[in-house]
Scaffold this active site. Structure first.
Site, PDB file in Angstrom:
ATOM      1  CG  HIS A  29      -1.801  -1.192   1.333  1.00 12.95           C
ATOM      2  ND1 HIS A  29      -1.329  -2.440   1.700  1.00 12.95           N
ATOM      3  CD2 HIS A  29      -3.134  -1.337   1.110  1.00 12.95           C
ATOM      4  CE1 HIS A  29      -2.340  -3.300   1.705  1.00 12.95           C
ATOM      5  NE2 HIS A  29      -3.444  -2.658   1.354  1.00 12.95           N
ATOM      6  CG  HIS A 264      -6.095   1.676  -0.415  1.00 13.49           C
ATOM      7  ND1 HIS A 264      -5.871   2.249   0.809  1.00 13.49           N
ATOM      8  CD2 HIS A 264      -6.490   0.391  -0.161  1.00 13.49           C
ATOM      9  CE1 HIS A 264      -6.126   1.354   1.764  1.00 13.49           C
ATOM     10  NE2 HIS A 264      -6.501   0.226   1.197  1.00 13.49           N
ATOM     11  CD  GLU A 418     -19.344  -6.362  25.441  1.00 11.13           C
ATOM     12  OE1 GLU A 418     -20.322  -6.628  26.161  1.00 11.13           O
ATOM     13  OE2 GLU A 418     -19.402  -5.580  24.461  1.00 11.13           O
ATOM     14  CG  HIS A 480     -27.247 -13.590  27.380  1.00  3.93           C
ATOM     15  ND1 HIS A 480     -28.096 -13.099  26.426  1.00  3.93           N
ATOM     16  CD2 HIS A 480     -26.883 -12.520  28.149  1.00  3.93           C
ATOM     17  CE1 HIS A 480     -28.261 -11.792  26.610  1.00  3.93           C
ATOM     18  NE2 HIS A 480     -27.533 -11.417  27.639  1.00  3.93           N
TER      19      HIS A 480
END
Length: 684
Positions: A29, A264, A418, A480
């Site tokens: 890149h 890119h 999280e 869960h």
């Protein structure tokens, strides 16, 4: 400020090293390095303190390239400043066994602080580095001894800005008012799909202002070196909030394809390489050229950094004469060692002790060792009361101005974030003075899996306290209840996944997690109470597997983990009383640690001649390595009281016995080989 043609020459040298390396590799890149070379030149040369001869100097400024695909920018800088990264290493970019891989990897390359590439990860790592610096400074700086005052600098692009983890981490940093954190946003309006107007049209700076960041905009990142320097200085002077500088650049500056997605992720074509070299005043027929005056410029700044480290070392020596305990503690932390005798604080248990959930047993470990291991710093993703991750007298890590904690606090309120929590912990671990742990439900460690994977790849000593580990959490139901989660994380190289069956196994898990300097750990812990088992000891637990119930001339071995081990032990009696079958039980709380034991020991646990049945209320994937047959849960769970859920899926003495009888019948009259001796096992 006074920028000259020499600065322009240095900037173009960085650009062309990226052009040549990606062209030679026919991969990489070049666009981001060509666009970000000006700000990199100013920041590294004018602001950052570091010593290439000692990349581990504690008080160095940290740099993180969150848009890690642009790593030739960083490799070029490391080479030019004199790190152990040669021109031949640049020429070996993206080649097998080189120290210049396709994205920055901290284990491979001197001067790389964290492993980046998956977008947004470096952003969260930078927040972790800044947290670690703030805490370490508060802990060790004394009047007249400002040992730790470094900044963390980070580059990120539009892709990082789009990733959710960056938003989570930015929100965290804003709340924590991390004035030691400076981000530079490469506003080049290009992603892989082309112009960002097709998918990303928000006002990024307004978002960061809402998070509580100090924001600036330098509109000409291609040429305005004075503006870049001024913005960086203003950011450095801001002490009460993190800073972000929006820098509008032209991706692939100088290329025929500049400003487009074509530059890119693709090397420039040969004709483009030649024209850009000619445009920058270089010989178009030469490659990997560094003018001596460029080396001289960068080596001069490196020498300044070395001199600053020498001054720091003298201060640290004097510090040691006046603050002996702190001096010794900091040296110990930097060595990666734990305090002498800390393990004596680990709780131990005996059969008949009170039944407790393993999440409570984990809490007991943290309560017992937090003073003995002062480098332990923890937190939870808004589940403190459920994860049991906070010891009783813990102080929160918070800006003192809020009045709810201070920088010396060792408990981090991550909020419902999280993924950022995991990425931040990787950054905290990378700083070198702290051992982070963080809590959430096991099922939601999956939310953080991108960062968890980088914990393994980066060899970070981090601990994931993952409670509510099975259908045993009960009423919250299938959304869960983890099923595939352990199989996923057990498949990760360099990751220890623990599922302790009682208190001694839980203490063993913490012992191995804390003594393993370069391997992260996941501790899967129950919500429901568990009995203390016979034959369970710290010494057995740290082997990752052991014989929990032994019987001579056994008909079957039941192999299990966590909350199912005690049910297997109940099944031993049921099998004897109802089927006249003799069973033995093996607990394997950690596959990875058990696999590291000698073959002789593993065969002692899982011998030839006895069929084996694994029992775990999870996916059976992976258990074929430890058992001949598997009893698990290859479907989603159910909502209800946990005992009823276990009964529904027959994780009961009767249900286990039914499958044990079938296993014995199936293998009757055959020569049963231990899974340890299977041929495929030797290839793993």
């Amino acid at each position: 400020m006074g920028y000259t043609k020499d600065d322009e020459l240095a900037i173009n040298t960085i650009r062309l090293l990226a052009v040549d390396a990606t062209f030679k590799a026919n991969s990489g890149h070049p666009g981001a390095p060509m666009g970000m070379a000006p700000v990199a030149h100013v920041m590294f040369n004018k602001f950052m303190n570091f010593n290439p001869k000692n990349p581990d100097w504690l008080n160095r400024d940290r740099f993180v390239l969150s848009n890690g695909h642009g790593c030739m920018l960083q490799y070029a800088l490391l080479h030019l400043f004199g790190y152990k990264l040669s021109m031949d290493d640049l020429k070996a970019f993206r080649q097998i066994d080189s120290i210049t891989p396709g994205h920055p990897e901290t284990q491979d390359t001197p001067g790389i602080e964290v492993t980046t590439g998956p977008l947004g990860q470096g952003f969260s790592n930078a927040v972790g580095l800044a947290i670690a610096q703030a805490h370490t400074a508060a802990e060790f700086n004394k009047p007249g001894f400002e040992l730790v005052n470094n900044h963390t600098y980070c580059f990120f692009g539009d892709g990082c800005a789009m990733e959710g983890i960056a938003s989570e981490a930015a929100s965290t940093a804003g709340h924590l008012q991390l004035g030691n954190l400076i981000m530079v946003y490469d506003d080049n309006h290009i992603s892989i799909d082309g112009d960002t107007k097709v998918a990303f049209t928000e006002d990024v700076m307004m978002r960061f202002e809402a998070y509580g960041w100090h924001t600036q905009w330098v509109k000409d990142g291609d040429h305005d070196l004075e503006g870049i320097e001024k913005a960086l200085q203003i950011a450095k002077d801001v002490k009460d909030k993190p800073s972000v500088i929006k820098l509008t650049t032209t991706i692939g500056f100088g290329s025929l394809l500049q400003g487009t997605g074509g530059v890119h992720g693709n090397a420039l074509k040969a004709d483009d390489c030649k024209q850009v070299k000619k445009k920058f005043g270089f010989d178009p027929e030469e490659s990997f050229v560094v003018p001596q005056k460029v080396y001289d410029m960068y080596h001069a700044h490196a020498a300044e950094g070395a001199a600053k480290e020498q001054e720091w070392n003298k201060m640290f020596e004097e510090y040691g004469s006046k603050h002996k305990a702190e001096h010794a503690d900091l040296l110990r932390r930097l060595s990666g060692k734990l305090p002498e005798g800390w393990e004596q604080k680990l709780p131990t248990y005996k059969p008949g002790d009170k039944e407790q959930a393993s999440r409570k047993l984990s809490e007991a470990v943290l309560e017992a060792i937090h003073e003995a291991v002062p480098d332990l710093i923890g937190g939870s993703a808004d589940l403190t009361g459920s994860n049991n991750t906070r010891w009783k007298n813990a102080v929160d890590f918070q800006p003192p101005v809020l009045g709810i904690g201070d920088w010396r606090g060792r408990y981090i309120r991550y909020g419902v974030r999280e993924h950022a929590m995991a990425g931040i912990m990787n950054g905290i671990a990378a700083y070198g003075t702290l051992i982070p742990f963080g809590g959430t439900f096991l099922n939601f460690v999956s939310y953080a899996s991108g960062s968890v994977r980088l914990s393994s790849l980066s060899h970070c000593r981090v601990i994931y306290v993952a409670t509510h580990d099975s259908i045993g959490l009960g009423e919250d139901g299938p959304t869960h209840q983890p099923i595939e989660t352990l199989a996923h994380f057990r498949a990760l190289p360099n990751m220890m996944v623990w599922r302790p069956a009682d208190g001694n196994e839980c203490s063993a898990a913490y012992y191995v997690a804390l003594t393993s300097k370069s391997t992260p750990s996941i501790l899967a812990l129950t919500r429901q109470n568990l009995p203390q088992l016979e034959n369970s000891t710290l010494e057995n637990g740290i082997k990752g597997g052991y014989v929990s119930v032994e019987n001579e001339k056994a008909d079957i071995t039941l192999v299990s983990t966590g909350s199912e081990v005690c049910i297997c032990i109940e099944a031993v009696k049921y099998l004897k009383d109802n089927h006249n079958l003799t069973a033995r039980v093996v607990s394997i709380p950690c596959f990875e640690v058990f696999d590291a034991q000698s073959k002789e020991y593993r065969l002692k646990c899982l011998p030839d001649g006895i069929p084996s049945l694994s029992v775990e209320a999870m996916s059976t994937m992976g258990w074929e390595r430890y058992s001949n047959e598997q009893f698990g849960l290859n479907r989603f769970g159910a909502s209800g009281a946990y005992k009823d859920v276990y009964k529904k899926f027959e994780f009961t003495p009767e249900g286990i016995s039914k499958r044990a009888v079938s296993t014995v019948d199936f293998y009757k009259g055959t020569k049963v080989r231990s899974p340890v001796n299977r041929a495929f096992q030797q290839l793993i």
